[in-house]
Write a protein that holds these residues in place. Structure first.
Motif, mmCIF file in Angstrom:
data_model
loop_
_atom_site.group_PDB
_atom_site.id
_atom_site.type_symbol
_atom_site.label_atom_id
_atom_site.label_comp_id
_atom_site.label_asym_id
_atom_site.label_seq_id
_atom_site.Cartn_x
_atom_site.Cartn_y
_atom_site.Cartn_z
ATOM 1 N N ASP A 50 32.006 22.499 56.681
ATOM 2 C CA ASP A 50 33.194 23.236 56.227
ATOM 3 C C ASP A 50 33.437 24.490 57.039
ATOM 4 O O ASP A 50 34.523 25.061 56.994
ATOM 5 N N GLY A 51 32.425 24.953 57.758
ATOM 6 C CA GLY A 51 32.613 26.143 58.583
ATOM 7 C C GLY A 51 31.529 27.174 58.363
ATOM 8 O O GLY A 51 30.702 27.053 57.446
ATOM 9 N N PRO A 52 31.525 28.224 59.205
ATOM 10 C CA PRO A 52 30.508 29.270 59.095
ATOM 11 C C PRO A 52 30.478 29.895 57.697
ATOM 12 O O PRO A 52 31.519 30.219 57.131
ATOM 13 N N GLY A 53 29.276 30.035 57.163
ATOM 14 C CA GLY A 53 29.120 30.665 55.860
ATOM 15 C C GLY A 53 29.317 29.745 54.685
ATOM 16 O O GLY A 53 29.096 30.153 53.536
ATOM 17 N N ALA A 54 29.743 28.503 54.931
ATOM 18 C CA ALA A 54 30.024 27.590 53.816
ATOM 19 C C ALA A 54 28.793 26.824 53.363
ATOM 20 O O ALA A 54 28.749 26.344 52.231
ATOM 21 N N GLY A 55 27.823 26.693 54.240
ATOM 22 C CA GLY A 55 26.646 25.894 53.916
ATOM 23 C C GLY A 55 25.640 26.646 53.070
ATOM 24 O O GLY A 55 25.806 27.833 52.764
#
Length: 255
Positions: free
Chosen positions: A111-116
């Motif tokens: 989903d993108g940086p910081g989403a995991g």
């Protein structure tokens, strides 16, 4: 207003403030209640949310999910909802649940940086590319039940009670079938979050050396911790396991 956890999650211990959330994925045939004791041990420092798969316990009337990727998609969508706005969270999965948690981590990191997740803990599980050891194809219920008896972790009162077996066998069949059909797809980059593998030193499903292979699935930090016991070592090592989780999430969690 109380938070709506929906059908997918159970919280067993109250927490204050905004501690890191730990979504816990149970083993084949298991339910959210698997993590009651871990929840109580980690509260209030960690907000443990047990994942409730369809087809068991309070979701008994629902159809079981037949593949692990589909299970990951459905659970991942609910985790997105509960972590919107940057709520810090981590994932823990035991046995089959470790593979589901891994697939969820892959989806959410995409989903993108910081989403995991801030961390992934995989317990009692071979690496995704390693075929699961299920004692053969387990084509009938007797073979499946024999496998459960060998592993331990399932009460004899359940395995010896025909009425209880009628309740639990459908989810067990579905989960074992999903594990047998799972095939790792190496079409995404390695995870970037830290990964910690937990394993019993006498687990017939996965050796300590095999558990250490999880390090190949992340570009982040990796650790492998072994504990006394077999496949369900979590039950007998609650304190040390909780200390490991607490140190990982509260001592080294990314902001």
């Amino acid at each position: 207003m109380l938070e709506d956890l929906g059908r997918w999650f159970h919280r067993f211990s109250p927490v204050d403030g905004n501690p890191v959330r730990l979504f816990c994925f149970p083993h084949a045939g298991g339910g959210a209640a698997t993590f009651v004791r871990l929840s109580r041990t980690l509260a209030p420092d960690v907000d443990v949310l047990g994942v409730q798969y369809p087809g068991r316990q309070d979701r008994l009337g629902e159809d079981c999910v037949r593949t692990l990727p589909e299970l990951a998609e459905l659970a991942g969508a609910e985790i997105r909802r509960l972590t919107a706005g940057g709520v810090p969270y981590a994932l823990l999965g035991h046995s089959m649940g470790a593979t589901v948690a891994f697939e969820v981590a892959r989806l959410l990191e995409a989903d993108g940086p910081g989403a995991g997740p801030q961390a992934l803990l995989v317990s009692g599980r071979v690496t995704p590319a390693t075929p699961a050891r299920l004692g053969g194809r387990l084509l009938d219920d007797q073979a499946l039940l024999a496998d459960l008896r060998r592993l331990g972790g399932t009460s004899a009162a359940v395995l010896d009670d025909p009425r209880m077996l009628r309740i639990v066998l459908p989810s067990l069949r579905a989960d074992y079938h999903a594990v047998q059909r799972y095939a790792y797809q190496g079409d995404r980059p390695a995870l970037s979050c830290p990964v910690t593998a937990l394993v019993g030193d006498s687990d017939s499903r996965v050796s300590v050396a095999e558990a250490a292979g999880w390090g190949e699935y992340t570009s982040g930090e990796f650790a492998c911790r072994d504990f006394p016991g077999g496949h369900f070592f979590l039950d007998d090592n609650l304190g040390p396991v909780a200390d490991c989780v607490r140190t990982l999430l509260l001592g080294g969690i990314r902001a």
